[in-house]
Design a protein around this motif. Sequence first.
Motif, PDB file in Angstrom:
ATOM      1  N   MET A  59      22.943   3.814 -41.505  1.00 36.28           N
ATOM      2  CA  MET A  59      23.759   4.921 -41.995  1.00 36.28           C
ATOM      3  C   MET A  59      23.518   6.180 -41.177  1.00 36.28           C
ATOM      4  N   PHE A  62      24.734   6.089 -37.427  1.00 31.79           N
ATOM      5  CA  PHE A  62      26.132   6.488 -37.257  1.00 31.79           C
ATOM      6  C   PHE A  62      26.315   7.987 -37.499  1.00 31.79           C
ATOM      7  N   LEU A  63      25.565   8.531 -38.456  1.00 26.87           N
ATOM      8  CA  LEU A  63      25.652   9.972 -38.717  1.00 26.87           C
ATOM      9  C   LEU A  63      25.133  10.773 -37.528  1.00 26.87           C
ATOM     10  N   MET A 117      31.367   3.780 -40.265  1.00 27.44           N
ATOM     11  CA  MET A 117      30.541   4.292 -41.363  1.00 27.44           C
ATOM     12  C   MET A 117      31.016   3.745 -42.707  1.00 27.44           C
ATOM     13  N   ASP A 120      29.749   0.251 -42.981  1.00 28.26           N
ATOM     14  CA  ASP A 120      28.316   0.297 -43.294  1.00 28.26           C
ATOM     15  C   ASP A 120      28.095   0.518 -44.784  1.00 28.26           C
ATOM     16  N   ARG A 121      28.865   1.435 -45.395  1.00 30.60           N
ATOM     17  CA  ARG A 121      28.753   1.699 -46.837  1.00 30.60           C
ATOM     18  C   ARG A 121      29.189   0.482 -47.649  1.00 30.60           C
ATOM     19  N   HIS A 243      31.518  10.937 -47.481  1.00 32.14           N
ATOM     20  CA  HIS A 243      32.307  10.275 -46.440  1.00 32.14           C
ATOM     21  C   HIS A 243      33.803  10.360 -46.738  1.00 32.14           C
ATOM     22  N   TYR A 289      27.300  16.338 -45.236  1.00 30.62           N
ATOM     23  CA  TYR A 289      26.343  15.222 -45.223  1.00 30.62           C
ATOM     24  C   TYR A 289      24.923  15.662 -45.554  1.00 30.62           C
TER      25      TYR A 289
END
Length: 310
Positions: A59, A62-63, A117, A120-121, A243, A289
Amino acid sequence: MDTERNSSVTEFILTGLTDQPGLQIPLFLLFLGFYMVTLLGNLGLITLIGLNSRLHTPMYFFLFNLSLVDFCYSTTITPKMLKSFVSKNIILYAECMTQLFFFCFFVISESFLLSAMAYDRYVAICKPLVYTLTMSPQVCLFLLLGVYVMGFSGAMVHMGSIASLTFCADNLVNHFMCDIFPLLELSCNNTYVHELVVFVRVAMDIGIPIVTIFISYALILSSILHIHSTEGRSKAFSTCSSHIIVVSLFFGSGAFVYLKPPSILPLNQGKVFSLFYTIVVPMLNPLIYSLRNKDVKVTLRKTLERKIFS
């Protein structure tokens, strides 16, 4: 390739956001403030994630890249925009094509990064038992490679299309940056094919990520509704809410500008809407974020305490 061969124009003049003298200094100060917040926020998040092993997860991987893209993206656009508030903003043809390339590269990369992302979630919430295996470092790197390949290919298509045009006498670009539609408006050529290329490529660069994000969140919502615990539902929603906010701002403003013909959306309105995905979103991303993310807030507090008391 000599990009100036097809054109008698060697430089462009960017008109900026407004031509009203009374607004120039206030807007300069406002957007300078936005730019400083963008730089500090994204560099801060990059540093925080890079230095803390607790955040070395898919996570935050990617952030980290989202903040990097936003930092570079904002730096490609904002300094030149700020110049238009205080002086005549002349940009050479080659510089204009370079700015257009990097603008397209970063904005397309961000759109596909947001979809990665979302995936991924989806894996984290819907398939937690195989999350570590599914989102392995190799898979994350492969997804990131795909993100930047799509960004590079899209940027090459758009820059190649614009570079093939002929620009004659008019070199006044009605925008604060070298964007696609303002440059098409200045061309001596028939731009129908070029507008079609823009529409098809933008539809793909927005459509594929949006479909991926929509499917991911539909599956996430279905999974959340099957969680009996109120605390579990709340945690799942909070994981995704930041997100969703970013996605709505970014894709909403981008689609409004690029998926409508220039005749329907005047350029003066288009450049105002483009402020959202060029200036506002890169500034808000690190704030959203960090302020809505418990892990980031805890890590930031511990890092600051360590620095203060060391």
